[in-house]
Write an enzyme that holds these catalytic residues in place. Structure first.
Site, PDB file in Angstrom:
ATOM      1  N   HIS A  45      -7.596   2.021 -33.262  1.00  0.00           N
ATOM      2  CA  HIS A  45      -7.810   0.898 -34.184  1.00  0.00           C
ATOM      3  C   HIS A  45      -8.565  -0.232 -33.500  1.00  0.00           C
ATOM      4  O   HIS A  45      -8.043  -0.904 -32.619  1.00  0.00           O
ATOM      5  CB  HIS A  45      -6.463   0.368 -34.679  1.00  0.00           C
ATOM      6  CG  HIS A  45      -6.571  -0.504 -35.888  1.00  0.00           C
ATOM      7  ND1 HIS A  45      -6.445  -0.036 -37.175  1.00  0.00           N
ATOM      8  CD2 HIS A  45      -6.803  -1.832 -36.000  1.00  0.00           C
ATOM      9  CE1 HIS A  45      -6.580  -1.035 -38.037  1.00  0.00           C
ATOM     10  NE2 HIS A  45      -6.805  -2.135 -37.347  1.00  0.00           N
ATOM     11  N   GLU A 153      -8.110   0.767 -43.627  1.00  0.00           N
ATOM     12  CA  GLU A 153      -6.870   0.030 -43.362  1.00  0.00           C
ATOM     13  C   GLU A 153      -6.311  -0.538 -44.664  1.00  0.00           C
ATOM     14  O   GLU A 153      -6.495  -1.699 -44.989  1.00  0.00           O
ATOM     15  CB  GLU A 153      -7.076  -1.079 -42.331  1.00  0.00           C
ATOM     16  CG  GLU A 153      -5.737  -1.641 -41.876  1.00  0.00           C
ATOM     17  CD  GLU A 153      -5.853  -2.665 -40.775  1.00  0.00           C
ATOM     18  OE1 GLU A 153      -4.814  -2.981 -40.177  1.00  0.00           O
ATOM     19  OE2 GLU A 153      -6.967  -3.161 -40.516  1.00  0.00           O
ATOM     20  N   HIS A 221       1.941  -0.321 -40.725  1.00  0.00           N
ATOM     21  CA  HIS A 221       2.044  -1.303 -41.817  1.00  0.00           C
ATOM     22  C   HIS A 221       3.028  -0.905 -42.919  1.00  0.00           C
ATOM     23  O   HIS A 221       3.341  -1.744 -43.771  1.00  0.00           O
ATOM     24  CB  HIS A 221       0.676  -1.585 -42.458  1.00  0.00           C
ATOM     25  CG  HIS A 221      -0.159  -2.563 -41.720  1.00  0.00           C
ATOM     26  ND1 HIS A 221       0.127  -3.911 -41.668  1.00  0.00           N
ATOM     27  CD2 HIS A 221      -1.289  -2.402 -40.985  1.00  0.00           C
ATOM     28  CE1 HIS A 221      -0.781  -4.529 -40.945  1.00  0.00           C
ATOM     29  NE2 HIS A 221      -1.649  -3.631 -40.501  1.00  0.00           N
ATOM     30  N   HIS A 242      -1.748   1.964 -35.111  1.00  0.00           N
ATOM     31  CA  HIS A 242      -1.579   0.781 -34.262  1.00  0.00           C
ATOM     32  C   HIS A 242      -0.199   0.168 -34.499  1.00  0.00           C
ATOM     33  O   HIS A 242      -0.047  -0.837 -35.167  1.00  0.00           O
ATOM     34  CB  HIS A 242      -2.706  -0.239 -34.468  1.00  0.00           C
ATOM     35  CG  HIS A 242      -2.880  -0.776 -35.863  1.00  0.00           C
ATOM     36  ND1 HIS A 242      -3.008   0.019 -36.969  1.00  0.00           N
ATOM     37  CD2 HIS A 242      -2.976  -2.056 -36.315  1.00  0.00           C
ATOM     38  CE1 HIS A 242      -3.152  -0.731 -38.040  1.00  0.00           C
ATOM     39  NE2 HIS A 242      -3.138  -1.997 -37.670  1.00  0.00           N
ATOM     40  N   ASP A 350      -5.904  -2.521 -31.535  1.00  0.00           N
ATOM     41  CA  ASP A 350      -6.110  -3.619 -32.487  1.00  0.00           C
ATOM     42  C   ASP A 350      -7.054  -4.680 -31.930  1.00  0.00           C
ATOM     43  O   ASP A 350      -7.083  -5.822 -32.411  1.00  0.00           O
ATOM     44  CB  ASP A 350      -4.783  -4.276 -32.897  1.00  0.00           C
ATOM     45  CG  ASP A 350      -4.764  -4.753 -34.340  1.00  0.00           C
ATOM     46  OD1 ASP A 350      -5.826  -4.741 -34.995  1.00  0.00           O
ATOM     47  OD2 ASP A 350      -3.697  -5.141 -34.820  1.00  0.00           O
TER      48      ASP A 350
END
Length: 423
Positions: A45, A153, A221, A242, A350
């Site tokens: 990521h 994403e 997430h 990530h 990230d």
């Protein structure tokens, strides 16, 4: 010649003719460089595409990745020289658009971000090459270039459309993170109140269609319920592109031990995030305290934003911010290795999507330092290869195998969300 002078000359000649052994630090660096020549380091990521959007509205000429982007204001974490220094062999470029965009606008914005990735890969064709399969990554790495892949994403990017999902795959997207910071109409986020108890029936269909395509299902997430529902139904290994370990940092974006055990059973991989608030519990608590103080001062000093800003600055001076470290990132890798096993952990930095970075992991040039720390902790060459990229290659190849099997017996799903998720 006096005897003492003869002895000195003999000693000097012997020293001059004796090869000096490499220092332990040099030997370790050589070891890491050799591993990264043999194995592509694959980061799950990186948000460079978002930097192009936010800074220069996607005008490629205005950010030159062949220059030193650390000199930009604010500095970026990524450029070609530092990618080379970091030994990067493969990169999933994150394609992120705001979940607040209306559905059709989110699709258009996603297409524009995919276009940005394709344009900078083409512009710097001596460095990057587009990859779509595990075999592509290995071939491109052997050629000396950096394999470039696309990850969506957030499931809002497909506007509740399986047809759009298929077209995104056709354009090169090889994973999709099911949610972002908020829920969408078919999946629950880790950072929002549950609406769907994980996935809706249509959400199940999204996951299974991703399996049929060969698109990796990314559980970064998403809520714990969503994680478990996906692991109940998926036919292919999953990824966390990530995320880090919740046992070491209780942020809901991180992966709990019970899920880590299921990731091992699923043959998936958790790619450790470098964001300080997901790595350091001290940083996470500090950020919560800073937000609370900001809100308190705003309420206390209504109509005086300048005074509130000065008071907050004084609070920060009195309460210096802690900083996450490279060693703490290594701790998360260690923990995931302990619970899930060495075959189920990778790297998902990230970079260029985070505003602060851990000490020792300031940019994309620093991956070898992290691998060196793991080596100091006793990781073998095979262990380091797995963490660097072999685990991700295995998962991508497995998803491709599952897709090839499913496509023999399963047609593209043409269901619509309003037909499936009836209120």
């Amino acid at each position: 010649m006096p005897n003492h002078r003869r002895r000195c000359l003999v000693v000097l000649l012997v020293l001059a003719m004796t090869p000096f052994a490499a220092s332990p630090v040099d030997a370790q660096a050589d070891r890491i460089r050799r591993i990264l020549r043999e194995t592509p380091l694959i980061d799950g990521h990186n948000d460079v595409p978002e930097q192009y959007l936010d800074r220069v509205k996607d005008h490629l000429d205005q950010i030159d990745l062949a220059s030193d982007t650390s000199k930009l204001k604010p500095p970026m974490h990524t450029d070609i020289a530092r990618l080379r220094a970091g030994g990067v062999g493969g990169q999933f470029w994150s394609v992120y658009v705001s979940p607040g965009l209306p559905g059709p606008d989110a699709v258009v914005a996603t297409l524009e971000q995919i276009d940005v990735v394709k344009r900078f890969v083409q512009r710097y064709a001596d460095t990057f090459d587009a990859a779509y399969t595990a075999a592509d990554i290995e071939r491109i790495h052997k050629s000396g270039k950096i394999a470039s892949l696309i990850g969506l994403e957030g499931g809002h990017s497909i506007n509740n459309s399986l047809g759009t999902l298929r077209q995104m795959y056709g354009l090169g997207a090889r994973y999709m993170t099911l949610t972002h910071w908020s829920n969408n109409q078919w999946a629950d986020s880790a950072t929002a109140t549950s609406q769907h108890h994980g996935l809706t029936a249509f959400g199940d269909m999204v996951v299974l269609e991703m399996n049929r395509l060969g698109m990796l299902v990314d559980l970064s997430h998403v809520s714990e319920q969503t994680m478990n529902r996906v692991l109940d139904i998926t036919k292919a290994p999953i990824i966390f592109s990530h995320s880090s370990a919740r046992a070491l940092n209780a942020h809901p974006r991180n992966v709990p031990d019970a899920v880590l055990k299921r990731v091992a059973a699923n043959a998936g991989v958790v790619m450790v995030n470098f964001a300080p608030e997901f790595i350091s519990e001290e940083v996470r608590h500090y950020q919560a305290a800073e937000l609370a103080e900001t809100a308190r001062l705003k309420d206390l000093m209504l109509g005086d934003p300048e005074g509130a800003a000065k008071a907050l600055a004084a609070w920060k001076t009195a309460h210096p911010a802690p900083r996450a470290t490279l060693n703490q990132v290594a701790d998360h890798i260690d923990h995931i290795r302990k619970i899930a096993g060495i075959s189920h952990v990778g790297l998902g930095s990230d970079f260029d999507g985070i505003t602060t970075i851990p000490a020792g992991l300031e940019d994309v040039s620093r991956y070898p330092d992290l691998l060196a720390e793991l080596a100091r902790r006793g990781y073998s060459d095979d262990d380091l290869r797995k963490v660097a990229g072999l685990n991700v290659l295995r998962v991508l190849a497995a998803a491709e195998t599952v897709a090839a099997q499913l496509q023999k017996s399963t047609r593209p799903n043409d269901a619509r969300i309003e037909e499936i998720d009836k209120k």
